[in-house]
Scaffold this active site. Sequence first.
Site, mmCIF file in Angstrom:
data_model
loop_
_atom_site.group_PDB
_atom_site.id
_atom_site.type_symbol
_atom_site.label_atom_id
_atom_site.label_comp_id
_atom_site.label_asym_id
_atom_site.label_seq_id
_atom_site.Cartn_x
_atom_site.Cartn_y
_atom_site.Cartn_z
ATOM 1 N N GLY A 159 44.517 54.870 41.385
ATOM 2 C CA GLY A 159 44.089 55.312 40.049
ATOM 3 C C GLY A 159 42.718 55.957 40.155
ATOM 4 O O GLY A 159 42.326 56.425 41.225
ATOM 5 N N ARG A 160 41.993 55.923 39.033
ATOM 6 C CA ARG A 160 40.704 56.619 39.000
ATOM 7 C C ARG A 160 39.727 56.049 40.031
ATOM 8 O O ARG A 160 39.040 56.803 40.720
ATOM 9 C CB ARG A 160 40.112 56.522 37.588
ATOM 10 C CG ARG A 160 40.854 57.381 36.597
ATOM 11 C CD ARG A 160 40.562 56.969 35.178
ATOM 12 N NE ARG A 160 41.262 55.734 34.852
ATOM 13 C CZ ARG A 160 41.720 55.414 33.644
ATOM 14 N NH1 ARG A 160 41.539 56.248 32.643
ATOM 15 N NH2 ARG A 160 42.344 54.274 33.429
ATOM 16 N N ILE A 161 39.670 54.720 40.140
ATOM 17 C CA ILE A 161 38.699 54.128 41.076
ATOM 18 C C ILE A 161 39.157 54.346 42.522
ATOM 19 O O ILE A 161 38.351 54.669 43.395
ATOM 20 C CB ILE A 161 38.491 52.626 40.763
ATOM 21 C CG1 ILE A 161 37.924 52.466 39.341
ATOM 22 C CG2 ILE A 161 37.557 51.980 41.779
ATOM 23 C CD1 ILE A 161 37.906 51.028 38.822
ATOM 24 N N ARG A 182 52.190 53.231 43.026
ATOM 25 C CA ARG A 182 53.526 53.199 42.396
ATOM 26 C C ARG A 182 54.110 54.604 42.336
ATOM 27 O O ARG A 182 55.272 54.826 42.593
ATOM 28 C CB ARG A 182 53.433 52.637 40.975
ATOM 29 C CG ARG A 182 53.568 51.138 40.902
ATOM 30 C CD ARG A 182 53.301 50.671 39.514
ATOM 31 N NE ARG A 182 52.008 51.159 39.038
ATOM 32 C CZ ARG A 182 51.459 50.862 37.872
ATOM 33 N NH1 ARG A 182 52.092 50.077 37.041
ATOM 34 N NH2 ARG A 182 50.283 51.339 37.514
ATOM 35 N N ILE A 241 38.538 44.743 45.501
ATOM 36 C CA ILE A 241 37.703 44.850 44.292
ATOM 37 C C ILE A 241 38.602 44.944 43.068
ATOM 38 O O ILE A 241 38.150 45.334 41.991
ATOM 39 C CB ILE A 241 36.751 46.074 44.331
ATOM 40 C CG1 ILE A 241 37.526 47.373 44.564
ATOM 41 C CG2 ILE A 241 35.665 45.887 45.371
ATOM 42 C CD1 ILE A 241 36.708 48.623 44.218
ATOM 43 N N ALA A 242 39.892 44.574 43.235
ATOM 44 C CA ALA A 242 40.848 44.754 42.132
ATOM 45 C C ALA A 242 40.880 43.516 41.247
ATOM 46 O O ALA A 242 40.201 43.461 40.213
ATOM 47 C CB ALA A 242 42.214 45.072 42.707
ATOM 48 N N ARG A 243 41.639 42.541 41.624
ATOM 49 C CA ARG A 243 41.741 41.293 40.866
ATOM 50 C C ARG A 243 42.116 40.173 41.815
ATOM 51 O O ARG A 243 42.853 40.390 42.780
ATOM 52 C CB ARG A 243 42.858 41.389 39.810
ATOM 53 C CG ARG A 243 42.462 41.987 38.487
ATOM 54 C CD ARG A 243 41.485 41.088 37.725
ATOM 55 N NE ARG A 243 41.079 41.690 36.470
ATOM 56 C CZ ARG A 243 40.008 42.493 36.314
ATOM 57 N NH1 ARG A 243 39.251 42.801 37.330
ATOM 58 N NH2 ARG A 243 39.701 42.972 35.122
ATOM 59 N N GLU A 272 39.033 32.555 40.030
ATOM 60 C CA GLU A 272 37.574 32.669 39.941
ATOM 61 C C GLU A 272 37.077 32.159 38.586
ATOM 62 O O GLU A 272 37.825 32.253 37.603
ATOM 63 C CB GLU A 272 37.129 34.121 40.177
ATOM 64 C CG GLU A 272 37.589 35.104 39.114
ATOM 65 C CD GLU A 272 37.204 36.544 39.441
ATOM 66 O OE1 GLU A 272 37.504 37.024 40.547
ATOM 67 O OE2 GLU A 272 36.603 37.181 38.550
ATOM 68 N N HIS A 290 32.245 39.058 41.641
ATOM 69 C CA HIS A 290 32.834 39.998 40.662
ATOM 70 C C HIS A 290 31.751 40.886 40.031
ATOM 71 O O HIS A 290 31.537 40.871 38.808
ATOM 72 C CB HIS A 290 33.612 39.215 39.581
ATOM 73 C CG HIS A 290 34.650 40.069 38.885
ATOM 74 N ND1 HIS A 290 35.855 39.564 38.436
ATOM 75 C CD2 HIS A 290 34.669 41.379 38.556
ATOM 76 C CE1 HIS A 290 36.563 40.522 37.871
ATOM 77 N NE2 HIS A 290 35.858 41.644 37.931
ATOM 78 N N ILE A 291 31.093 41.666 40.891
ATOM 79 C CA ILE A 291 29.962 42.488 40.425
ATOM 80 C C ILE A 291 30.189 43.981 40.646
ATOM 81 O O ILE A 291 29.235 44.765 40.581
ATOM 82 C CB ILE A 291 28.636 42.061 41.098
ATOM 83 C CG1 ILE A 291 28.732 42.129 42.633
ATOM 84 C CG2 ILE A 291 28.207 40.673 40.643
ATOM 85 C CD1 ILE A 291 27.382 42.026 43.348
HETATM 86 C C1 8YV Z 1 34.316 43.541 34.355
HETATM 87 C C2 8YV Z 1 36.271 44.404 35.761
HETATM 88 O O1 8YV Z 1 33.024 43.183 34.645
HETATM 89 O O2 8YV Z 1 36.430 46.319 34.429
HETATM 90 C C3 8YV Z 1 37.027 45.425 35.017
HETATM 91 O O3 8YV Z 1 38.259 45.353 35.026
HETATM 92 O O4 8YV Z 1 36.814 43.679 36.529
HETATM 93 C C4 8YV Z 1 34.794 44.268 35.589
HETATM 94 O O5 8YV Z 1 34.231 45.543 35.592
HETATM 95 C C5 8YV Z 1 35.092 42.314 33.994
HETATM 96 O O6 8YV Z 1 36.390 42.653 33.639
HETATM 97 C C6 8YV Z 1 34.439 41.590 32.836
HETATM 98 O O7 8YV Z 1 34.981 41.957 31.611
#
Ligand code: 8YV
Length: 334
Positions: A159-161, A182, A241-243, A272, A290-291
Amino acid sequence: MTLAHRPAVLVARAVYPEVLDRLRQHFEVHANQEDSVFTRDELIARLQGMDGVFTTGSERMDEAVLAACPKLRICANMGVGYNNFDVAAMSARGVLGTNAPDVLTETTADFGFALLMATARRVAESEHFLRRGEWNSWRFDMFCGAEVHGSTLGVLGMGRIGQAIARRGAHGFGMQVIYHNRSRLDAATEASCKASYVSKGDLLARADHLVLVLPYTPAAHHSIGAAELAQMKPTATLVNIARGGIVDDAALAQALRERRIAAAGLDVFEGEPAVHPDLLTVPNVVLTPHIASATHGTRLAMANLAADNLIGYLTRGQALTPVNLDTLVPAARG
Ligand code: 8YV
């Protein structure tokens, strides 16, 4: 409009004061500047009488919460990811969800690259060694890591990121970029990222550095587990850096311990802010809380976008970045 007729909104976590000020121009604002993380029951209690809520990833907006808050019409997330929303339940109940895309793309990609570099070049591991007072002399192979420039960058989720990370790799570091998604990107977008589409198996087998940037869905749960890690090169690095939940953290900790891959960089974790205890004891992993989107400029832009969505929808019926407009059942809410 008199104060009595103003819509009411809950801002579920602490936020920049100027964003609260903007919201106060339109709404009766219930803020949480003390920044408590609400339990489900506390969230339901605070949401009584609210027309809208400003959420972060900490608030799970599920069927039980929605059912208990019949006045609620919009949940505006300060995040591009919105796996804290039960989108089907929101749509069925006529509650609009919005996210905060675009404004965080480049900042998050910068961090993805920072984590890739730190992981490949063993920045955290060597820093811990130094702080422990173990650096007594130079040695020819001390903390030798993996090359970044000229290596093969794999991106899962384009995607964009993902595209912004691919551009950094291709144009900044002369990397060969391969991706799996996908759906395949159009030729112009592939060309701008200098990225080639490959199967997931090829991505795992060929990447020197694999970055995960796909959204979390139940189908994406444990997209990287023991079987996938076994397909990666023993010299490869993995960045998430996703989830949390996209990686099987227990399987990853074991693979790192047994050096079946070289190293990992993780900004997100299953469950988390808890972190799998095995990840805390393996040396070859960089762990951050998560920064990835955390610069003041970007966090302010994300908060302002969430506020714009609340203001647009509750005052004019139009949100900027809705996620469920196509499935929303408007008649479900009065
Ligand atoms: C947020 C993130 O800080 O944008 C997202 O999906 O994971 C982070 O940038 C987090 O979701 C807090 O709302």
